[in-house]
Write a protein that holds these residues in place. Structure first.
Motif, PDB file in Angstrom:
ATOM      1  N   PHE A 161       0.846  -1.180   0.000  1.00 14.04           N
ATOM      2  CA  PHE A 161       0.000   0.000   0.000  1.00 14.04           C
ATOM      3  C   PHE A 161       0.890   1.241   0.000  1.00 14.04           C
ATOM      4  O   PHE A 161       1.930   1.275   0.679  1.00 14.04           O
ATOM      5  CB  PHE A 161      -0.886   0.057   1.251  1.00 14.04           C
ATOM      6  N   VAL A 162       0.487   2.255  -0.762  1.00 14.98           N
ATOM      7  CA  VAL A 162       1.153   3.557  -0.681  1.00 14.98           C
ATOM      8  C   VAL A 162       0.430   4.374   0.382  1.00 14.98           C
ATOM      9  O   VAL A 162      -0.801   4.520   0.331  1.00 14.98           O
ATOM     10  CB  VAL A 162       1.145   4.283  -2.035  1.00 14.98           C
ATOM     11  N   VAL A 163       1.164   4.862   1.356  1.00 16.75           N
ATOM     12  CA  VAL A 163       0.591   5.660   2.442  1.00 16.75           C
ATOM     13  C   VAL A 163       0.589   7.123   2.015  1.00 16.75           C
ATOM     14  O   VAL A 163       1.620   7.659   1.587  1.00 16.75           O
ATOM     15  CB  VAL A 163       1.395   5.476   3.740  1.00 16.75           C
ATOM     16  N   VAL A 164      -0.590   7.766   2.092  1.00 15.53           N
ATOM     17  CA  VAL A 164      -0.721   9.170   1.677  1.00 15.53           C
ATOM     18  C   VAL A 164      -1.099  10.029   2.873  1.00 15.53           C
ATOM     19  O   VAL A 164      -1.715   9.566   3.831  1.00 15.53           O
ATOM     20  CB  VAL A 164      -1.775   9.317   0.555  1.00 15.53           C
ATOM     21  N   ASP A 165      -0.708  11.288   2.807  1.00 13.67           N
ATOM     22  CA  ASP A 165      -1.013  12.238   3.876  1.00 13.67           C
ATOM     23  C   ASP A 165      -2.524  12.409   3.991  1.00 13.67           C
ATOM     24  O   ASP A 165      -3.226  12.575   2.983  1.00 13.67           O
ATOM     25  CB  ASP A 165      -0.349  13.586   3.578  1.00 13.67           C
ATOM     26  N   GLU A 166      -3.029  12.376   5.242  1.00 14.87           N
ATOM     27  CA  GLU A 166      -4.472  12.443   5.437  1.00 14.87           C
ATOM     28  C   GLU A 166      -5.052  13.816   5.089  1.00 14.87           C
ATOM     29  O   GLU A 166      -6.266  13.970   4.908  1.00 14.87           O
ATOM     30  CB  GLU A 166      -4.841  12.087   6.888  1.00 14.87           C
ATOM     31  N   ARG A 167      -4.151  14.833   4.957  1.00 13.92           N
ATOM     32  CA  ARG A 167      -4.646  16.186   4.687  1.00 13.92           C
ATOM     33  C   ARG A 167      -4.664  16.507   3.186  1.00 13.92           C
ATOM     34  O   ARG A 167      -5.674  16.955   2.654  1.00 13.92           O
ATOM     35  CB  ARG A 167      -3.788  17.217   5.422  1.00 13.92           C
ATOM     36  N   ASP A 168      -3.554  16.263   2.498  1.00 13.28           N
ATOM     37  CA  ASP A 168      -3.497  16.661   1.090  1.00 13.28           C
ATOM     38  C   ASP A 168      -3.352  15.492   0.116  1.00 13.28           C
ATOM     39  O   ASP A 168      -3.306  15.689  -1.097  1.00 13.28           O
ATOM     40  CB  ASP A 168      -2.346  17.645   0.860  1.00 13.28           C
ATOM     41  N   GLY A 169      -3.277  14.242   0.634  1.00 15.53           N
ATOM     42  CA  GLY A 169      -3.193  13.078  -0.245  1.00 15.53           C
ATOM     43  C   GLY A 169      -1.858  12.853  -0.893  1.00 15.53           C
ATOM     44  O   GLY A 169      -1.732  12.003  -1.786  1.00 15.53           O
ATOM     45  N   SER A 170      -0.821  13.574  -0.471  1.00 15.99           N
ATOM     46  CA  SER A 170       0.507  13.401  -1.076  1.00 15.99           C
ATOM     47  C   SER A 170       1.139  12.108  -0.581  1.00 15.99           C
ATOM     48  O   SER A 170       0.961  11.711   0.570  1.00 15.99           O
ATOM     49  CB  SER A 170       1.407  14.587  -0.706  1.00 15.99           C
ATOM     50  N   PRO A 171       1.881  11.402  -1.459  1.00 12.85           N
ATOM     51  CA  PRO A 171       2.521  10.131  -1.071  1.00 12.85           C
ATOM     52  C   PRO A 171       3.535  10.339   0.051  1.00 12.85           C
ATOM     53  O   PRO A 171       4.362  11.258   0.001  1.00 12.85           O
ATOM     54  CB  PRO A 171       3.194   9.663  -2.357  1.00 12.85           C
ATOM     55  N   GLN A 172       3.467   9.465   1.073  1.00  6.83           N
ATOM     56  CA  GLN A 172       4.357   9.585   2.217  1.00  6.83           C
ATOM     57  C   GLN A 172       5.306   8.390   2.364  1.00  6.83           C
ATOM     58  O   GLN A 172       6.380   8.515   2.939  1.00  6.83           O
ATOM     59  CB  GLN A 172       3.537   9.714   3.507  1.00  6.83           C
ATOM     60  N   GLY A 173       4.913   7.227   1.879  1.00  6.69           N
ATOM     61  CA  GLY A 173       5.736   6.032   2.055  1.00  6.69           C
ATOM     62  C   GLY A 173       4.993   4.795   1.591  1.00  6.69           C
ATOM     63  O   GLY A 173       3.915   4.885   0.988  1.00  6.69           O
TER      64      GLY A 173
END
Length: 592
Positions: free
Chosen positions: A123-135
Motif C-alpha cells: 500500500f502507498v501511504v498518503v497524507d491524510e490532509r493533502d493526499g501526497s505520497p508519504q511512504g
C-alpha cells in the motif's frame, strides 16, 4: 545465499527485530518513507535493477507527479520468462493499476483486514490532509508489528505450514517456476536436487532475474540452497523472529527431518485470523482501556468476524444466539434472521448424546473453553462433521457475558483421511486388506487367542502357473482373474475371518477360533469348490489350480512370523508336489 540476497530480503523488516504494537499506532508511523519511483516508459529490466539496488519489493510509477501504477515482486511472476525481449518492455505494459492507498492516520490494527480485503501486499501511504505520497507499507509489516505475541507463542509452525507448495526438479527450466507460482497462488517453489538437498526460488528471485537479464537456466543453478528449515513443532513467535534475524521471508517446515512445506509471513498472518476470536474476549474484559482504543480493537474484531472463512456464532450467557457471520450462513444454510434468538440446538444432528454435551458444558464452566469434533445438521437436513471451538467471554468480575464459537466444515478432511487410510491398508486392485492390515489383524487375533486359550489358523493360497495367464493374455487379463479370485475367496470364509492379498498372486486367509480340524477342512473344501468353477476370460473359460498350506496357533508357532513362515512352507511343499498343468479348458482346480 549471498549477503546481497540477505540484505535484499531483510529490507522490509527494518532492523530485523519483532516490534510490539503500540497503542494507537498508525500506518504512517510504520511505513517506509522512501518511495522508489520511475516513469511509465522505464524499461522493465531497469525498474527491476533499481528495486534490486535499493533493496525494495516494489516500485511506484509516476507520470508528472501523479501515481499511475505499481510493479511488485508478485507482478514479476506474471512475465513469460521464455520471451527474452520482455525485459525491454516499458513498465506501463506490466504495472498494476490503480495503486491502492491508505491514509497515514489509518490504525495499524486495520492493516491485516485491508490486506485481506484488497488482496494486495503493498500500500502507498498518503497524507491524510493533502493526499501526497508519504511512504510504502507491506504485508510483512503486519506480522512484524502486529503485537499478538501470546497467539504466536501458543501456535506452532505445523498449524499454518503450506504443504501444497510446488516442488520442481533441479533440471526444470527457470521459466517453469513462475508458471507454478501462478497456478498454485504461491510466492515460492521448492527445488529438489538429485543429492537430496532442497533449494527455493521466490518472487524476489524473479525480480533479480529480470534485473540481470532473462536467461531460462535450469532451476538447480539459480535456486538458493540449502533451504533454511525449522521443526514443525517450533512456535510461530520463534519462527517469525528467526525470519527477521536471518533476513528471510520463507522457511521450510520439517517433520522427522523431512520437508513437509514452507511457512512465510503470509501463512503467519493467516494464522492470526484463526485465533483472533479469543482476542475479542480480552478486549471486552479490558474496560480500563481508553474508549478510542476499545473502538479500534472492536472494529478489528468485527472485520475479522465478518470476513472470516470460519463460521462464527455468538450467544448470551444462556446460550441464545445473538449474532452469526456470513460464513455461518454459508456453512449451515441458516440466515441471521433464522438463527438469532434460537439456541445452537437447531444445528443438532442427534449423533451426540447427552453425555457429550454434559462434558462440553462442564469444560466451558471449569476452563472457559472447549474444542473438538462433532456432527451437526445443515438447514437442508444434511449431516456433516465440523471442528468447533467455543470460548467463554467474561467481564472484569469473571461473570460470563457471552459464548463465542467458531467452526469449520471438515467433510473434505475426513474424506482425505479415509482415502489415505484405505490406500495404506487395502490392496487397490482387489479391495482386500493388504499385508500391513493383515499384520495388524493377526497381532490382535494372536493376543485374543492367547488371552482366551483359543486357536487360529493361517492359510496361504497361491495361484499355480499365474505367469502363464499374464504372458498369454496380458496383465489386464491377469488383473481381472485376481479380482475374481478375491471375490471367490471372500465367499469361502466365515464372518469375522480375513482374506488378504499378500503379494502378487498369493492370498492369505486368517481363520479365527476354528473349533475343530474338520472346520478348517471345510473351509479348504469351499475354496476347492469355488476355484473349481472355470473363470470367464475374454469370451472363454479358464481353468485354474491353486496350492494351499496352513498353520495353526499354537501348534505350529506362537508368533505371527512363525505362523506365516510355516503356512508359506506348507504351501510351497504342496506346489512342489502338484503335477497337473494349467489348461485352457473346463475342469476342476486342484488344492494340494
Amino acid at each position: 545465499m549471498t549477503n546481497k540476497q540477505q540484505a535484499f530480503r531483510a529490507v522490509e523488516l527494518g532492523d530485523g527485530k519483532a516490534l510490539s504494537l503500540r497503542t494507537g499506532a498508525t500506518v504512517g508511523q510504520v511505513a517506509q518513507r522512501n518511495i522508489l519511483r520511475c516513469d511509465p516508459s522505464t524499461p522493465l529490466h531497469e525498474a527491476a535493477k533499481r528495486m534490486w539496488t535499493h533493496h525494495c519489493s516494489c516500485i511506484v510509477v509516476f507520470e508528472e507527479d501523479q501515481m499511475v501504477g505499481i510493479w511488485t515482486e508478485r507482478d514479476a511472476i506474471c512475465l513469460d520468462f521464455t520471451v527474452p525481449e520482455a525485459i525491454d518492455w516499458p513498465i506501463r505494459q506490466v504495472m498494476s493499476s490503480p495503486v491502492v492507498t491508505l491514509s497515514s492516520d489509518t490504525p495499524l490494527e486495520d492493516l491485516a483486514t485491508r490486506v485481506q480485503k484488497h488482496g494486495v501486499r503493498h500500500f502507498v501511504v498518503v497524507d491524510e490532509r493533502d493526499g501526497s505520497p508519504q511512504g510504502v507499507i507491506t504485508q510483512t509489516d503486519v506480522v512484524v508489528h502486529q503485537g499478538m505475541e501470546h497467539f504466536l507463542t501458543l501456535r506452532t509452525v505445523e498449524s499454518v505450514v503450506r504443504r501444497d507448495v510446488p516442488r520442481l526438479g533441479e533440471e526444470r527450466p527457470l521459466s517453469d517456476a513462475p508458471q507454478f507460482m501462478r497456478r498454485s497462488v504461491s510466492d515460492a517453489v521448492l527445488v529438489d536436487y538429485g543429492d537430496g538437498d532442497t533449494g527455493i526460488v521466490t518472487e524476489r528471485d524473479m525480480v533479480r532475474f529480470v534485473a540481470s537479464g532473462l536467461k531460462d537456466s535450469p532451476l538447480g543453478e539459480v535456486a538458493s540452497r540449502p533451504l533454511f528449515t525449522v521443526p514443525a513443532s517450533e512456535s510461530l513467535a520463534r519462527t517469525r523472529d528467526l525470519l527477521a534475524e536471518r533476513g528471510l521471508r520463507h522457511v521450510g517446515a520439517t517433520d522427522d527431518g523431512r520437508i513437509i512445506g514452507i511457512v512465510s509471513f503470509a501463512e503467519i498472518l493467516s494464522g492470526i485470523e484463526v485465533d483472533y476470536l479469543r482476542e475479542l474476549g480480552r478486549v471486552l474484559r479490558e474496560r480500563d482501556v481508553a474508549l478510542a482504543q476499545s473502538r479500534r480493537s472492536l472494529h478489528v474484531a468485527e472485520q475479522i468476524i465478518e470476513n472470516s472463512l470460519q463460521g462464527v456464532m455468538i450467544t448470551d450467557s444462556d446460550g441464545v444466539i445473538q449474532r452469526v457471520n456470513p460464513a455461518f450462513t454459508r456453512l449451515t444454510g441458516y440466515t441471521p434472521e433464522e438463527a438469532v434468538g434460537r439456541t445452537p440446538a437447531l444445528l443438532s444432528s442427534g449423533r451426540q448424546g447427552p453425555e457429550f454435551y454434559d462434558k462440553l458444558w462442564r469444560s466451558l464452566k471449569e476452563r472457559g473453553h472447549w474444542e473438538g469434533e462433532l456432527w451437526n445438521r445443515r438447514q437442508s437436513g444434511e449431516i456433516y462433521p465440523q471442528f468447533l471451538s467455543i470460548v467463554a467471554i467474561r467481564d472484569e468480575e469473571g461473570r460470563v457475558l457471552h459464548y463465542a464459537g467458531q467452526f469449520n466444515d471438515i467433510s473434505e478432511l475426513k474424506r482425505r483421511e479415509e482415502k489415505i487410510r484405505h490406500l495404506a491398508y487395502y490392496d487397490p486392485l482387489t479391495g482386500l486388506p493388504n499385508r500391513r492390515l493383515l499384520d495388524d489383524r493377526l497381532a490382535i487375533a494372536l493376543a485374543n487367542a492367547n488371552r482366551h486359550g483359543r486357536k487360529l489358523a493361517i492359510m496361504f493360497v497361491d495361484l499355480n502357473d499365474f505367469k502363464y495367464i499374464n504372458d498369454t493374455y496380458g496383465h489386464q487379463a491377469g488383473d481381472a482373474i485376481l479380482e475374481q479370485v478375491a471375490a471367490r475367496l471372500l465367499g469361502a470364509v466365515r464372518a469375522g475371518d480375513t482374506v488378504a492379498r499378500f503379494a502378487g498372486d498369493e492370498f492369505v486367509l486368517l481363520c479365527l477360533d476354528p473349533h475343530t480340524e474338520g472346520e478348517l477342512e471345510r473351509i479348504m473344501e469351499r475354496v476347492h469348490t469355488l476355484m473349481a468353477t472355470p473363470f470367464p476370460l475374454e469370451g472363454r473359460e479358464l481353468a485354474l489350480t491353486v496350492s494351499m498350506g496352513q498353520s495353526v496357533y499354537p501348534d505350529d508357532g506362537e508368533t505371527a512370523d512363525d505362523l506365516l513362515r510355516h503356512a508359506d512352507a506348507a504351501m510351497y511343499e504342496a506346489k512342489r508336489r502338484r503335477n497337473r498343468p494349467l489348461g485352457e479348458k473346463e475342469g476342476r482346480s486342484e488344492i494340494r
